[in-house]
Design an enzyme around this catalytic site. Sequence first.
Site, PDB file in Angstrom:
ATOM      1  N   ASP A  34       0.864  -1.186   0.000  1.00 26.55           N
ATOM      2  CA  ASP A  34       0.000   0.000   0.000  1.00 26.55           C
ATOM      3  C   ASP A  34       0.894   1.228   0.000  1.00 26.55           C
ATOM      4  O   ASP A  34       1.876   1.278   0.746  1.00 26.55           O
ATOM      5  CB  ASP A  34      -0.889  -0.008   1.256  1.00 26.55           C
ATOM      6  N   ASN A 103      -3.577   5.066 -12.237  1.00 22.25           N
ATOM      7  CA  ASN A 103      -3.552   4.309 -10.979  1.00 22.25           C
ATOM      8  C   ASN A 103      -4.238   2.958 -11.094  1.00 22.25           C
ATOM      9  O   ASN A 103      -3.738   1.951 -10.601  1.00 22.25           O
ATOM     10  CB  ASN A 103      -4.276   5.091  -9.869  1.00 22.25           C
ATOM     11  N   SER A 128     -16.806  -3.555  -9.323  1.00 21.14           N
ATOM     12  CA  SER A 128     -17.853  -2.682  -8.815  1.00 21.14           C
ATOM     13  C   SER A 128     -19.126  -2.834  -9.637  1.00 21.14           C
ATOM     14  O   SER A 128     -19.077  -3.153 -10.833  1.00 21.14           O
ATOM     15  CB  SER A 128     -17.341  -1.240  -8.914  1.00 21.14           C
ATOM     16  N   TYR A 153     -13.982   6.348 -13.242  1.00 14.81           N
ATOM     17  CA  TYR A 153     -13.802   5.288 -12.241  1.00 14.81           C
ATOM     18  C   TYR A 153     -14.466   3.989 -12.712  1.00 14.81           C
ATOM     19  O   TYR A 153     -13.855   2.927 -12.751  1.00 14.81           O
ATOM     20  CB  TYR A 153     -14.382   5.721 -10.888  1.00 14.81           C
ATOM     21  N   LYS A 157     -12.897   0.061 -14.031  1.00 15.79           N
ATOM     22  CA  LYS A 157     -13.308  -1.270 -13.558  1.00 15.79           C
ATOM     23  C   LYS A 157     -13.686  -2.156 -14.754  1.00 15.79           C
ATOM     24  O   LYS A 157     -13.315  -3.324 -14.815  1.00 15.79           O
ATOM     25  CB  LYS A 157     -14.483  -1.164 -12.583  1.00 15.79           C
ATOM     26  N   PHE A 182     -21.334  -3.769  -4.351  1.00 20.04           N
ATOM     27  CA  PHE A 182     -22.280  -2.674  -4.352  1.00 20.04           C
ATOM     28  C   PHE A 182     -21.731  -1.627  -3.373  1.00 20.04           C
ATOM     29  O   PHE A 182     -20.579  -1.242  -3.535  1.00 20.04           O
ATOM     30  CB  PHE A 182     -23.692  -3.239  -4.133  1.00 20.04           C
ATOM     31  N   ARG A 235     -29.317   2.641  -3.476  1.00 15.64           N
ATOM     32  CA  ARG A 235     -28.122   1.794  -3.523  1.00 15.64           C
ATOM     33  C   ARG A 235     -28.325   0.547  -2.669  1.00 15.64           C
ATOM     34  O   ARG A 235     -29.219   0.493  -1.830  1.00 15.64           O
ATOM     35  CB  ARG A 235     -26.892   2.562  -2.975  1.00 15.64           C
TER      36      ARG A 235
END
Length: 344
Positions: A34, A103, A128, A153, A157, A182, A235
Site C-alpha cells: 500500500d 492508478n 464494482s 472510475y 473497472k 455494491f 443503492r
Amino acid sequence: MRKHNILVTGGMGYIGSHTTVELLEAGYDVTIVDDLSNSNPTVLDGIEKITGQRPTFYQESCNDLDAMEEIFAKEKNISGIIHFAASKAVGESVQKPLLYYRNNIVSLLNMLEMMEKHDVKGIVFSSSCTVYGQPKQLPVTESAPILPATSPYGNTKQINEEIIADAIHAGVPYKAVILRYFNPIGGHESAIIGELPTGVPQNLIPYLTQAAAGVRKELTVFGDDYDTPDGSCIRDYIDVVDLAKAHVRAVERMLNNESKEQVEYFNIGTGHGVSVLELIHTFEKATGVKVPHKIGPRREGDIEQVWADPTHANKVLGWKAVKPLDETLRNAWKWQLKIRGQQM
C-alpha cells in the site's frame, strides 16, 4: 502444512484492512502492499490488535514495477492476490480522469505480469456494480449487460475486467474471481478499524457520520428529483465485514480449484435497495443522533438506482450478507466516535 500467503494490495485501506483481518482469522498469512495515499499507517496496529498477528507490510505503489519485482522476489510463497489498490471516488474521477486511468489500470497490469512470472495461483479482483451502468432491469444479475460507464472510475473497472478476461483467454495459468460489489459501509464491531478517509470524505457514510458528529456543517443529498419513491438515489449498502468474508471465500474457492471456470463473476450485495434519505433516517433511528442535511443538485456520474441479485454468490460462492443495516450503521457511528475520542 505451510500456510498460503495472500498478497493484499491496498491492504491498509478501508476494505483491504477488514479483509486482511478476516484472512488472518481464517488462517492465511498476509502481505500488504500500500502506498498510503489514501490510508493511515496506524491501521497496521489495528489489524494486529484485533488478530494478534502483524502482517508483512511494504509501503510501495503497485504502479512501480521495479518495487513489485523486489517484493515478489522476497516473498517467494505468494499463492494468491486480492487486488484492491485503486483510486475510488466517482466524482473525483470525473475531475481527474488521467489519474484514475494510470492508478487503476497500470497497477493491475503489473500484478498480472508478476503472477505469471512468480507462479501465483489466482487473483481476486475488486470490481464494482458501476460496470452495469444504469441497469435496465433490477435487481442486477451477473448476466446483465455491461453498459457504458458513467464515470472514468467505472470505466477503469470495466477495462480491468476485460484485461483479466483477455489474459485468461490468452492461456495464462492462473484463475480469477471478479467480485462486483455494491456499496460497502460500516466498520469492524470492535471499532478498532473502520473507514478513515483523508481530507473531505468522498463516500456517503463517513460524510454522514462526520455531519452527525458536528465535524461537517451538513450532509448534501445529491438530488431529490430522481424517479424513486422519495426522489433520492437508491443503492445496495453492504456491511464491510460481510464483504471482507466474500473475499476469503473467493480465495478459498480459487486455491482449492472448486470451479472448472478460469474466471468467475459474483455480485456482492444484500439484494435490498435503500435510498439515501432512507439511509439517513435508519441511521438516526439506530443511533438516536440527528444528521443535519440539505438537498443539493444532482452529481455528475451518479446512477439513479442499483441493487444486487446476490443469488449466484449465495449458491455458488457459498457466501451471504448477514449483518442488518441498523447494526452496520451503529458500528459506523461507534467508529466515528472512537476517532473523535468519544464513547457511545
